[in-house]
Scaffold this active site. Structure first.
Site: not given
Ligand SMILES: Nc1ncnc2c1ncn2[C@@H]1O[C@H](CCC(=O)c2cccc(C(=O)O)c2)[C@@H](O)[C@H]1O
Ligand SMILES: [Zn+2]
Length: 355
Positions: A29, A31, A84, A151, A185, A215, A293
């Site tokens: 796990h 990212h 990017r 994911d 997310g 979580e 994480d």
């Molecule tokens: N501990 C965590 N617990 C949960 N997730 C975690 C954790 N750590 C990392 N993540 C990551 O954070 C991303 C969040 C991305 C997200 O919310 C979002 C919302 C709106 C628009 C966009 C975009 O890209 O336009 C993105 C998740 O997909 C996940 O891979």
């Molecule tokens: Zn995570």
């Protein structure tokens, strides 16, 4: 405690940390963007000077101090904005593999959010080529095997679920290294059951189901992940400790938890390490795996997470080696790959204990 026993404890802790540093490990796990080290972030920030992410390591440590989970996601997305071009993607992936290899990680399932890149205009084929190119180079040069979990960023809605499912299931696009399908997310206001059709498609295409759940919300989210998304492992699952029936279910069905102790403190999902429920999990017979994480964002790495777990569970070298073997068992490696790493862990541990 006398001075000499304090000294002995300090020595034991240093020895255990040295043992952990050399121990062959699997990381389940972690990212992709969340693994960008200060060095990688600086390099990307230098490439894209309009970003609000600081490139100076000290300022970066400050920037990576979170007031709550929503703030964490906000900061996370500003690092996402640094990626990017396909060359940024390749650099990030290759350097993350190098950092894993330095920690003796033999196998890692890296969680990637392709929607975040494709919606920012990176061409999907170029994106897949970049991660695959880095995966092959990392395996050849560092000996670390990488696999992908794609994911859904749940908060971005069903449009992101559709796009992630398409990228994960279309044979012309999906990368060879893809093994699983996840959901990340925020959980609050993002009910898991709405993602069932997308998980059904991914599972039908041969992918494993590994959503984050429990979580930042209660055990009912973990039940939803199990019943609706057919989860085979749970990302975090921290709040499972509040439901004895759920713990018994996880133990009986050998559904592993991907535990990330320092992350839970950094995002304020758990108040202090001493309140972390990891001990309740092991006591209930749940298969616990230790993971990092978003390590640089949380000022940690996988080796440190094993040291934290060893302290919380009061483990010696053999106990730590057993935790490392849990991760191998819970991985999506084939049987041969699992027994190779498990044997390496045994050989390393026996040699250490005999020395
Ligand atoms: N501990 C965590 N617990 C949960 N997730 C975690 C954790 N750590 C990392 N993540 C990551 O954070 C991303 C969040 C991305 C997200 O919310 C979002 C919302 C709106 C628009 C966009 C975009 O890209 O336009 C993105 C998740 O997909 C996940 O891979
Ligand atoms: Zn995570």
């Amino acid at each position: 405690m006398t001075d000499s026993s304090a000294l002995a404890t300090g020595t034991a802790d240093r020895d255990l940390r040295t043992f952990i540093a050399g121990l062959p490990k699997a990381e389940l796990h972690v990212h992709h963007v969340g693994s960008a080290s200060p060095r990688i972030v600086s390099e990307l920030a230098a490439r894209h000077r309009d970003s609000k992410v600081p490139s100076d390591p000290e300022a970066l440590a400050d920037f990576f101090t979170f007031t709550d989970f929503a703030h964490f996601i906000d900061v996370y997305l500003s690092v996402v904005d640094l990626i990017r071009t396909p060359e940024d993607v390749r650099l990030l992936t290759y350097e993350v593999a190098r950092d894993l290899a330095r920690q003796q990680v033999r196998y890692a399932e890296l969680t990637i959010t392709p929607f975040s890149s494709t919606r920012r205009g990176i061409d999907e084929s170029a994106f897949m080529a970049a991660i695959e190119d880095a995966r092959k180079a990392a395996e050849a040069e560092f000996g670390t095997v990488l696999r992908w979990c794609f994911d859904i960023p749940g908060e971005a809605g069903l449009e992101s679920a559709e796009e992630t499912a398409r990228l994960a299931t279309d044979d012309r696009i999906r990368p060879e290294g893809l093994v699983s399908f996840g959901l990340g997310g925020p959980e609050i206001g993002v009910p898991r059951p709405q993602f069932k059709p997308y998980f059904d498609r991914a599972i039908a295409a041969g992918l494993h189901s590994v959503p984050h759940a429990g979580e930042t919300t209660g055990p009912e989210t973990v039940w939803d992940a199990l019943n609706e998304l057919r989860a085979e492992r749970i990302g975090h699952g921290t709040s499972s400790a509040r439901d004895p029936e759920l713990l018994a279910h996880l133990a009986e069905h050998r559904i592993p938890l991907e535990v990330c102790p320092t992350s839970n403190i950094a995002t304020r999902a758990v108040r202090t390490l001493d309140e972390h429920p990891i001990k309740e999990f092991t006591r209930a017979g749940v298969l616990v795996t230790i993971n990092s994480d978003d390590p640089p964002m949380f000022g940690t790495d996988l080796n440190n997470e094993y040291a934290v777990a060893a302290r919380l569970l009061d483990l010696d070298e053999r106990g730590v080696a057993d935790l490392a073997k849990n991760a191998v068992e819970a991985s999506f490696l084939d049987a041969g790959g699992k027994s190779r790493i498990a044997a390496e862990i045994d050989t390393y541990t026996s040699a250490w204990l005999a020395s």
